[in-house]
Design a protein around this motif. Structure first.
Motif, short mmCIF file in Angstrom:
data_model
loop_
_atom_site.label_atom_id
_atom_site.label_comp_id
_atom_site.label_asym_id
_atom_site.label_seq_id
_atom_site.Cartn_x
_atom_site.Cartn_y
_atom_site.Cartn_z
N LEU A 152 -10.71 -21.76 4.57
CA LEU A 152 -9.66 -21.78 3.57
C LEU A 152 -9.33 -20.37 3.08
N SER A 153 -10.34 -19.51 3.00
CA SER A 153 -10.12 -18.15 2.52
C SER A 153 -9.33 -17.32 3.51
N ALA A 154 -9.51 -17.58 4.80
CA ALA A 154 -8.93 -16.71 5.82
C ALA A 154 -7.68 -17.29 6.48
N GLN A 155 -7.40 -18.57 6.29
CA GLN A 155 -6.30 -19.17 7.04
C GLN A 155 -4.95 -18.63 6.57
N LYS A 156 -4.00 -18.65 7.49
CA LYS A 156 -2.65 -18.18 7.20
C LYS A 156 -1.92 -19.18 6.33
N GLN A 157 -1.26 -18.68 5.30
CA GLN A 157 -0.52 -19.54 4.39
C GLN A 157 0.86 -19.86 4.97
N ARG A 158 1.18 -21.14 5.00
CA ARG A 158 2.49 -21.57 5.48
C ARG A 158 3.52 -21.36 4.38
N ARG A 159 4.64 -20.76 4.73
CA ARG A 159 5.69 -20.49 3.75
C ARG A 159 6.68 -21.65 3.73
N LEU A 160 6.89 -22.19 2.54
CA LEU A 160 7.85 -23.26 2.33
C LEU A 160 9.00 -22.71 1.50
N GLY A 161 10.22 -22.91 1.99
CA GLY A 161 11.39 -22.31 1.36
C GLY A 161 11.56 -22.72 -0.09
N PHE A 162 11.37 -24.00 -0.39
CA PHE A 162 11.62 -24.46 -1.76
C PHE A 162 10.59 -23.90 -2.74
N ARG A 163 9.43 -23.46 -2.24
CA ARG A 163 8.43 -22.87 -3.14
C ARG A 163 8.68 -21.39 -3.35
N SER A 164 9.05 -20.68 -2.30
CA SER A 164 9.24 -19.24 -2.44
C SER A 164 10.48 -18.90 -3.26
N ARG A 165 11.44 -19.82 -3.33
CA ARG A 165 12.67 -19.55 -4.08
C ARG A 165 12.55 -19.90 -5.56
N ARG A 166 11.53 -20.64 -5.95
CA ARG A 166 11.41 -21.11 -7.32
C ARG A 166 10.02 -20.82 -7.88
N SER A 167 9.97 -20.67 -9.19
CA SER A 167 8.68 -20.58 -9.86
C SER A 167 8.09 -21.98 -9.99
N HIS A 168 6.78 -22.09 -9.88
CA HIS A 168 6.14 -23.38 -10.04
C HIS A 168 4.73 -23.17 -10.58
N MET A 169 4.22 -24.19 -11.23
CA MET A 169 2.92 -24.06 -11.89
C MET A 169 2.28 -25.43 -12.04
N LEU A 170 0.97 -25.48 -11.82
CA LEU A 170 0.18 -26.65 -12.14
C LEU A 170 -0.38 -26.47 -13.54
N ALA A 171 -0.05 -27.39 -14.43
CA ALA A 171 -0.50 -27.28 -15.82
C ALA A 171 -2.00 -27.56 -15.89
N GLN A 172 -2.78 -26.54 -16.21
CA GLN A 172 -4.22 -26.72 -16.35
C GLN A 172 -4.58 -27.20 -17.76
N ARG A 173 -3.78 -26.81 -18.73
CA ARG A 173 -3.96 -27.28 -20.10
C ARG A 173 -2.59 -27.48 -20.73
N ALA A 174 -2.48 -28.50 -21.55
CA ALA A 174 -1.21 -28.79 -22.21
C ALA A 174 -1.49 -29.37 -23.59
N THR A 175 -0.78 -28.86 -24.58
CA THR A 175 -0.86 -29.38 -25.95
C THR A 175 0.55 -29.57 -26.47
N TYR A 176 0.72 -30.59 -27.30
CA TYR A 176 2.04 -30.89 -27.86
C TYR A 176 1.97 -30.78 -29.38
N ILE A 177 2.89 -30.00 -29.95
CA ILE A 177 2.94 -29.78 -31.40
C ILE A 177 4.24 -30.41 -31.91
N PRO A 178 4.19 -31.55 -32.57
CA PRO A 178 5.42 -32.20 -33.04
C PRO A 178 6.04 -31.46 -34.22
N ASN A 179 7.37 -31.48 -34.27
CA ASN A 179 8.08 -30.94 -35.42
C ASN A 179 8.08 -31.98 -36.54
N THR A 180 7.94 -31.52 -37.76
CA THR A 180 7.93 -32.44 -38.89
C THR A 180 9.31 -32.72 -39.43
N SER A 181 10.24 -31.77 -39.27
CA SER A 181 11.61 -31.97 -39.74
C SER A 181 12.53 -31.02 -39.00
#
Length: 282
Positions: free
Chosen positions: A193-222
């Motif tokens: 896994l460390s040495a293998q060649k990474q396959r390039r996918l067009g839809f990934r290289s053109r856009r930012s993307h992220m896996l959310a490792q942590r998420a918190t929601y702060i509701p508005n009161t008014s």
């Protein structure tokens, strides 16, 4: 003649720049200066346990430092792994195989997929269906592993490998099959896994993307934030590693299953202490 030489030199320079860019991205992935290598472990047969693979990867004999807090919060099986031997950092994530849409979403952002096969049949009908969806969407770099080969009789091991090899060639002509029944096998998989060649996918290289490792929601009161009844609105704070193209704060972001939203701000991550180095005394 002079014009021809200039055009040829420019073309050579563009090729060198493109090659240097690919090499830079490869060196950054999993290194100290880049995002960790995100690996999704997916079972393609109902009789195999992908959790057994991640359990072996956590073993002390692999030579890595397991960081539970670096995994995806709330996930059933996710953890960070630092390998000083290979100078690599990984995040392993085992998605729910029953949710096909979740599998496809993970495949969109994962750097590598590890497919867990059954030792005699490879994959079942549902696994075949999942593979067809992965190929249709765009398959990232991947590795094929199988478990249970060591438990077979000696005479049946070669037959099992031969059957699996023929089955794998129909979908993955150039893939290598890794048995993962021991920590030594897991080390070979991590090296691959460390040495293998990474396959390039067009839809990934053109856009930012992220896996959310942590998420918190702060509701508005008014509406004006001065107290009062809840408005149903709020602020979602998401932490993770941005991959692909740079993310701009003045653009919309898409949250799978919820829609498009405007960013409020992007904060730099706090400095975290580095994990201790692992020294092999053997």
């Amino acid at each position: 003649m002079t014009l021809y030489i200039l055009i040829r030199n420019k073309a050579n320079q563009l090729r060198r720049n493109k090659k240097d860019l690919v090499l830079t991205e490869k060196r950054k992935l999993g290194s100290r200066d880049g995002p960790p290598h995100l690996v999704a472990v997916i079972a393609l047969h109902a009789e195999v346990d992908a959790g057994a693979v991640t359990k072996i990867l956590r073993g002390e004999g692999v030579g890595g430092v397991v960081l539970e807090d670096q995994g995806v919060t709330g996930a059933k099986d996710s953890f960070g792994l630092v390998l000083p031997r290979f100078k690599q950092r990984f995040i392993f994530y085992r998605p729910d195989t029953a949710d096909l849409h979740a599998l496809l979403d993970v495949a969109k952002i994962a750097d590598s997929l590890v497919f867990v096969l059954e030792s005699t049949e490879g994959w079942d009908s549902y696994g075949e269906y999942c593979l067809s969806c992965f190929f249709a969407q765009g398959l990232p770099s991947h590795a094929l592993v199988c478990q249970g080969v060591a438990d077979l009789a000696v005479k049946k091991r070669s037959e099992s490998r031969r059957v699996l090899s023929r089955l794998v060639e129909s979908h993955f002509p150039d893939a290598r099959l890794f048995p993962v029944d021991s920590e030594q096998d897991a080390t070979l998989l991590l090296r691959h896994l460390s040495a293998q060649k990474q396959r390039r996918l067009g839809f990934r290289s053109r856009r930012s993307h992220m896996l959310a490792q942590r998420a918190t929601y702060i509701p508005n009161t008014s509406q004006n934030g001065g107290g009062g009844p809840a408005t149903g609105l709020g602020t979602l704070c998401v932490s993770g590693y941005i991959r692909g193209s740079p993310l701009q704060v003045n653009r919309l972001v898409h949250i799978t299953g919820h829609g498009d939203f405007q960013l409020s701000q992007i904060d730099a991550p706090p400095l975290t202490p580095r994990p201790p180095a692992v020294h092999n005394n053997n």
